[in-house]
Design a protein around this motif. Structure first.
Motif, PDB file in Angstrom:
ATOM      1  N   THR A   1       0.899  -1.142  -0.153  1.00 14.23           N
ATOM      2  CA  THR A   1       0.221   0.088  -0.048  1.00 14.23           C
ATOM      3  C   THR A   1       0.807   1.258   0.025  1.00 14.23           C
ATOM      4  O   THR A   1       1.510   1.321   0.833  1.00 14.23           O
ATOM      5  N   ARG A   2       0.541   2.170  -1.135  1.00 17.06           N
ATOM      6  CA  ARG A   2       1.326   3.244  -1.060  1.00 17.06           C
ATOM      7  C   ARG A   2       0.581   4.559  -1.062  1.00 17.06           C
ATOM      8  O   ARG A   2       1.063   5.731  -1.175  1.00 17.06           O
TER       9      ARG A   2
ATOM     10  N   ARG B   1      11.313   4.995   5.684  1.00 14.86           N
ATOM     11  CA  ARG B   1       9.994   4.770   6.022  1.00 14.86           C
ATOM     12  C   ARG B   1       9.038   5.887   5.824  1.00 14.86           C
ATOM     13  O   ARG B   1       7.685   5.859   5.752  1.00 14.86           O
ATOM     14  N   SER B   2       9.670   7.321   6.292  1.00 10.60           N
ATOM     15  CA  SER B   2       8.931   8.397   6.464  1.00 10.60           C
ATOM     16  C   SER B   2       8.088   8.753   5.111  1.00 10.60           C
ATOM     17  O   SER B   2       7.169   9.385   5.000  1.00 10.60           O
ATOM     18  N   THR B   3       8.682   8.010   3.949  1.00  9.09           N
ATOM     19  CA  THR B   3       7.862   8.262   2.649  1.00  9.09           C
ATOM     20  C   THR B   3       7.053   7.176   2.104  1.00  9.09           C
ATOM     21  O   THR B   3       6.575   7.375   0.720  1.00  9.09           O
ATOM     22  N   PHE B   4       6.799   6.301   2.974  1.00  9.53           N
ATOM     23  CA  PHE B   4       5.948   5.027   2.497  1.00  9.53           C
ATOM     24  C   PHE B   4       4.579   5.389   2.183  1.00  9.53           C
ATOM     25  O   PHE B   4       3.802   4.913   1.194  1.00  9.53           O
ATOM     26  N   TYR B   5       3.961   6.198   2.978  1.00  4.66           N
ATOM     27  CA  TYR B   5       2.619   6.321   2.830  1.00  4.66           C
ATOM     28  C   TYR B   5       2.343   7.832   2.836  1.00  4.66           C
ATOM     29  O   TYR B   5       1.452   8.542   3.804  1.00  4.66           O
TER      30      TYR B   5
ATOM     31  N   GLY C   1       9.308  -6.402   0.143  1.00  5.75           N
ATOM     32  CA  GLY C   1       8.603  -5.441   0.340  1.00  5.75           C
ATOM     33  C   GLY C   1       9.350  -4.049   0.357  1.00  5.75           C
ATOM     34  O   GLY C   1       9.803  -3.258  -0.630  1.00  5.75           O
ATOM     35  N   ARG C   2       9.628  -3.815   1.644  1.00  4.37           N
ATOM     36  CA  ARG C   2      10.562  -2.523   1.662  1.00  4.37           C
ATOM     37  C   ARG C   2      11.727  -2.603   0.820  1.00  4.37           C
ATOM     38  O   ARG C   2      12.138  -1.568   0.360  1.00  4.37           O
ATOM     39  N   ARG C   3      12.330  -3.788   0.868  1.00  8.03           N
ATOM     40  CA  ARG C   3      13.850  -3.542   0.000  1.00  8.03           C
ATOM     41  C   ARG C   3      13.555  -3.474  -1.538  1.00  8.03           C
ATOM     42  O   ARG C   3      14.187  -2.722  -2.203  1.00  8.03           O
ATOM     43  N   PHE C   4      12.004  -3.756  -1.930  1.00  7.70           N
ATOM     44  CA  PHE C   4      11.786  -3.594  -3.339  1.00  7.70           C
ATOM     45  C   PHE C   4      11.332  -2.214  -3.654  1.00  7.70           C
ATOM     46  O   PHE C   4      11.564  -1.620  -4.734  1.00  7.70           O
ATOM     47  N   ILE C   5      10.941  -1.658  -2.500  1.00  5.86           N
ATOM     48  CA  ILE C   5      10.476  -0.023  -2.641  1.00  5.86           C
ATOM     49  C   ILE C   5      11.855   0.598  -2.923  1.00  5.86           C
ATOM     50  O   ILE C   5      11.710   1.605  -3.796  1.00  5.86           O
ATOM     51  N   ALA C   6      12.963   0.240  -2.163  1.00  2.00           N
ATOM     52  CA  ALA C   6      14.020   1.059  -2.327  1.00  2.00           C
ATOM     53  C   ALA C   6      15.137   0.655  -3.359  1.00  2.00           C
ATOM     54  O   ALA C   6      16.127   1.446  -3.652  1.00  2.00           O
TER      55      ALA C   6
ATOM     56  N   MET D   1      -0.026  10.310   1.130  1.00  2.00           N
ATOM     57  CA  MET D   1      -1.303  10.145   0.468  1.00  2.00           C
ATOM     58  C   MET D   1      -1.623  11.020  -0.446  1.00  2.00           C
ATOM     59  O   MET D   1      -1.577  12.321  -0.192  1.00  2.00           O
ATOM     60  N   GLY D   2      -1.965  10.498  -1.775  1.00  2.00           N
ATOM     61  CA  GLY D   2      -2.138  11.509  -2.929  1.00  2.00           C
ATOM     62  C   GLY D   2      -1.009  12.292  -3.289  1.00  2.00           C
ATOM     63  O   GLY D   2      -1.279  13.028  -4.490  1.00  2.00           O
ATOM     64  N   ASP D   3       0.406  11.960  -2.888  1.00  2.00           N
ATOM     65  CA  ASP D   3       1.569  12.695  -3.490  1.00  2.00           C
ATOM     66  C   ASP D   3       1.810  12.437  -4.698  1.00  2.00           C
ATOM     67  O   ASP D   3       2.081  11.122  -4.840  1.00  2.00           O
ATOM     68  N   ALA D   4       1.865  13.387  -5.409  1.00  2.00           N
ATOM     69  CA  ALA D   4       2.234  13.017  -7.100  1.00  2.00           C
ATOM     70  C   ALA D   4       3.675  13.435  -7.389  1.00  2.00           C
ATOM     71  O   ALA D   4       4.054  13.351  -8.440  1.00  2.00           O
ATOM     72  N   SER D   5       4.589  13.685  -6.551  1.00  3.81           N
ATOM     73  CA  SER D   5       5.882  14.189  -6.491  1.00  3.81           C
ATOM     74  C   SER D   5       6.875  12.964  -7.177  1.00  3.81           C
ATOM     75  O   SER D   5       8.153  13.250  -7.752  1.00  3.81           O
ATOM     76  N   GLY D   6       6.562  11.711  -6.568  1.00  2.61           N
ATOM     77  CA  GLY D   6       7.444  10.891  -6.800  1.00  2.61           C
ATOM     78  C   GLY D   6       8.487  10.629  -5.561  1.00  2.61           C
ATOM     79  O   GLY D   6       9.134   9.753  -5.819  1.00  2.61           O
TER      80      GLY D   6
END
Length: 416
Positions: A31-32, A365-369, A341-346, A371-376
């Motif tokens: 969930t992102r 972790r502070s950027t995992f969730y 999960g976490r390692r595939f995110i990074a 909401m609605g952020d479109a900056s990437g």
């Protein structure tokens, strides 16, 4: 005579349903919250995120938990699969993944008693928080993190249970036949609606959907049956969390913990094999991980019974794996794949890094969730590994430039 060492099982090919995977490293469903206000994938951004993680051909990606219908949701910015806009957004994603020679399943979910009533009412004031029974989700107002609301759910009627089975079936049909997914993963884990029926701590019904193990498992089997008849067993899969003790938000607070989950989940797995012999895979979370955090599992908590029952069928294990223990786990049991999960995110190129034992980027972790952020930010800006060989004439050597893009780390190796 030259003897070539065999590749570890983790890096060997495997047939999973109708998919020929070139290795056994899987992107876990994560969930992102990168959706529009109408719960569609943010155009371009979500496509780029998944496309990046399809950098190694033959990879299986499992897309994030996606709500089957408006009334089955209850969290803002969790994607859906019911509207034309949502389906179009996901089609953009699947096209990009397939263009890179990879595969993707969509995890489909109904939240049940964990839904936020305000979020439901924002969509439709008539929507209610529902569940298998009328036992609310316990909450503790001591955290700034998003949490489940603790509203007392209204137990679903038998007619509504049939409606939810149809919603799962329609979501699967939309995913495969309209959005182009290779299959769906039914979310029977993490304390959502399917698991709420399965657990005594959330199911206090007295009809054919409550009480005995057979009754509590009935909803799960009917969902699997409906979905598999609609799209085919080889495109259908299931995720479970036998050792769930919390929602990952408030430690040991959901009331879902069983004293001994082995009898219930042994029955579920045994019956799955009998009734749905061609399921694509079973996906199981390790006891050492809750939903978003690591935890200290007891020595009695083990998925060994699942491996014994399900192998050699494809079995995805998820939960805190690193390279070495992933290699061991894939080697120890036939048919095992490992979800990261976490390692595939990074590390969008995680399969390449693991195959070549390349150091990993660290996740934030502070950027995992967001909401609605479109900056990437924290989503599509993690670096790939880059390696180039260049000749330096004055020195008469070739140098190996090994770095992640945007990184200044360079190693020099004399090749001539």
């Amino acid at each position: 005579m030259t003897v070539t060492a065999q590749k570890p099982s983790l890096f060997q090919s495997l047939q999973v349903g109708s998919m020929h995977l070139t290795h056994r490293i899987v992107l876990a469903p994560l969930t992102r919250f990168r959706t529009t206000i109408s719960q569609a994938p943010i155009p371009g951004l979500v496509k780029e995120y998944y496309s990046q993680r399809a950098s190694t051909p033959g990879t299986l990606l499992i897309a994030e938990a996606t709500v089957i219908s408006p009334q089955a949701g209850g969290f803002a910015h969790v994607p859906g699969i019911w509207s034309d806009e949502q389906i179009q957004g996901w089609t953009e994603v699947t096209d990009a993944i397939h263009a890179k020679g990879c595969y993707v399943f969509l995890q489909i979910v109904a939240l049940g008693r964990g839904a936020n009533l305000e979020a439901l009412h924002a969509y439709n004031p008539s929507f209610e928080v529902i569940g298998a029974g009328d036992i609310p989700e316990p909450v503790e107002e001591t955290t700034d993190e998003p949490q489940f609301a603790g509203t007392t759910p209204r137990p679903l009627t038998k007619a509504e249970i049939d409606d939810y089975i149809n919603m799962f079936t329609e979501a699967a049909t939309n995913a495969v036949y309209k959005a182009g997914f290779d299959g769906v993963e039914i979310h029977g884990a993490n304390g959502h609606l399917v698991e709420q029926f399965l657990r005594e701590g959330s199911n206090n019904r007295s009809d054919e959907y409550g009480g005995s193990i057979e009754n509590r498992a009935r909803f799960l089997f009917k969902v699997v049956e409906g979905v598999s008849k609609a799209i085919g067993e080889e495109k259908t899969s299931l995720r479970i969390t036998p050792w769930l003790v919390d929602r990952g938000l408030i430690e040991t607070m959901t009331g879902l913990k069983m004293k001994d989950p082995i009898p219930t989940f042994s029955y579920v797995i045994t019956e799955l094999k009998k009734r749905f012999s061609n399921l694509a895979y079973l996906h199981v979370v390790e006891p050492r991980v809750s939903i978003i955090d690591d935890r200290d599992a007891s020595v009695m908590e083990s998925n060994a019974f699942i491996k014994a029952l399900w192998s050699p069928r494809p079995l995805i294990l998820a939960g805190g794996f690193l390279r070495d223990d992933a290699i061991r786990a894939a080697a120890d049991t036939e048919g095992v794949l490992i979800a990261f999960g976490r390692r595939f995110i990074a590390n969008p190129d995680l399969p390449h890094r693991l195959m070549n034992n390349i150091p990993l980027n660290h996740y934030d972790r502070s950027t995992f969730y967001l909401m609605g952020d479109a900056s990437g930010r924290g989503y599509t800006d993690y670096p790939f590994f880059r390696a180039e060989i260049q000749y330096i004439p004055p020195l008469g050597i070739y140098v190996h430039l090994a770095a992640s893009f945007r990184s200044s780390s360079i190693s020099v190796i004399r090749l001539t």
